[in-house]
Design an enzyme around this catalytic site. Sequence first.
Site, PDB file in Angstrom:
ATOM      1  N   THR A  55      40.090  48.728  34.241  1.00  0.00           N
ATOM      2  CA  THR A  55      39.921  49.538  35.306  1.00  0.00           C
ATOM      3  C   THR A  55      39.993  51.057  34.977  1.00  0.00           C
ATOM      4  OG1 THR A  55      42.250  49.687  35.792  1.00  0.00           O
ATOM      5  CG2 THR A  55      41.063  47.843  36.613  1.00  0.00           C
ATOM      6  N   ASP A  56      39.534  51.978  35.781  1.00  0.00           N
ATOM      7  CA  ASP A  56      40.138  53.280  35.693  1.00  0.00           C
ATOM      8  C   ASP A  56      41.515  53.404  36.423  1.00  0.00           C
ATOM      9  OD1 ASP A  56      40.137  55.968  35.787  1.00  0.00           O
ATOM     10  OD2 ASP A  56      38.377  56.529  36.667  1.00  0.00           O
ATOM     11  N   ALA A  57      42.113  54.524  36.213  1.00  0.00           N
ATOM     12  CA  ALA A  57      43.669  54.258  36.724  1.00  0.00           C
ATOM     13  C   ALA A  57      43.688  53.913  38.242  1.00  0.00           C
ATOM     14  CB  ALA A  57      44.075  55.881  36.765  1.00  0.00           C
ATOM     15  N   LEU A  58      44.710  52.681  38.362  1.00  0.00           N
ATOM     16  CA  LEU A  58      44.653  52.351  39.648  1.00  0.00           C
ATOM     17  C   LEU A  58      45.832  53.115  40.748  1.00  0.00           C
ATOM     18  CD1 LEU A  58      44.989  48.526  38.275  1.00  0.00           C
ATOM     19  CD2 LEU A  58      43.436  49.702  39.718  1.00  0.00           C
TER      20      LEU A  58
END
Length: 541
Positions: A309-312
Amino acid sequence: MRIPVTRALACAGIALTALAATACTTAPQEVDTSPHEEPSPSPSEPPFEPVTAPRLLAEMDLDAKIGQLLVLTAQGTSAADNAAQIEEYLPGGVIYFDANLTGAAQIAEFSNGVQELSGTPLFIGIDQEQGLVVRLPVGTRFPDAMAVGATRDTGLAALRASTTAAELAALGINLNYAPDADVNTDPNNPVIGIRSFGSEPDLVSEMALAEARAYGEQGIVPVVKHFPGHGDTDVDSHTGLPVIDLPRDRWEAEHLPPFRAAVDAGVDAVMTAHVLMPQLDPDEPATLSSAIIGGILRDELGYEGVVTTDALNMEGVRQRHSDGENAVLAIEAGVDQLLMPPDPAAAVAAIKEAVETGRLTEERIDESALRVLSLKEKRGVLDAGPVDPAAAEDAVTDPEHAEAAQRVADASATLLRNTDGVLPLAPGSRVRVEGTNADRLAAALTEAGLDVVTGDADAVVTGTNTAPVARSTAPTIAVSQGGPYPLASSPDVDGFVAVYSAVDVSLAAAARVITGEVRPTGTLPVAVPDTDADFGTGLSY
């Protein structure tokens, strides 16, 4: 001291477990744009068959497996500051930010220390794209990706990546969240812009793959981002959820090609985007979308590598569900690693509950954990020893690295206007410097042999990022340090040089072009709306 994993396993005599791997004086110098140590042109690396990774997985309980799916934000500036979260969550990785880092020796010692604390070697990641997005307080500063696109030289892309990779490796960092494979089709994009190689998918594909290969060859895991594409957005996903309402055929033509090329080349890892694409999935952002990650990236494109993921903690993914639910949805969608979950305890609890209730199977957790462990094995993370802090200092101050960055910057400089041959300026010309980064630009022009003054001048040099530049009473040269788009709003300036970055080497490249020390060879990697400056435009002398 922790024994390298493969040695420890061999010493323990652990048997193989049958688990299948699922698997950037005077005469003008002509900038050298010939290929520089370009990586092998082969379309993909040979398939990697893990040996150690399945053994490690077989020895893990559910908590340890879930841990491999987590990449946590590093805490403080020392390993001791991270002991508690490593012990509690058994993470697969950590990511460094500016606040964690003070100098080369400190970073190397930090990396050694967190690896010593972790039972299974960690991915130590960083956002070191170069240009706008850097976290290291030390090391070589290259221009942004759009500058590299302007060179049209994949060898220079590889040079940027391999030099960056050498410095990361010396610091004990083994994963870089780069290159950016977004095709920047929106000139007003608030979050990508010059982080992209350009607006044409073929150019972006070539440059992103050159960088990804170069990182891999140096033992650094590259993460190609942001699938399915973040280049046509007018909202920053750090603060909101961008909506990209493109028909699928247009998305496939404009934004998919770099990611398709990355999949075909077998890149190590792909990062998702927190964007909503209603024509692909009307309900969930890509990070949480089974239709986009599982359906398109995994099934249609056939990607078998690690998906992160990109930063959650970004607002683009936190608007519809709880942090724990986001973790489960991402895994259901086909993601392997959860980057920076804002509440790791909630993420772990939600994943465990999903396994206990049958919403997720343990086999699904195994699949992702094995991908992560296999990539660690492939890039030598499982066997890596500590790095030398003294050698780290040498690596980040290597003069050859600074020369490489200047070579890239010089090749990127793009001359877009030269009314009445105002450029190059004669040696010793009196110039007044204004606008964006005026002090640093003045220093570069002085270094290039011009006389910087505050009053009457032979010419005015004005720096800009996005603002229009007005003509002064003297011939005026604009130096664009962001995208080249101010060309349209600056119709009266006599000269216009785009360098696509505000790093020191880019300002030096602009000065060298203005004085004629370097002949401009860059060409536009994007079109400039409302002008005749199309993709590929570039003047010289």
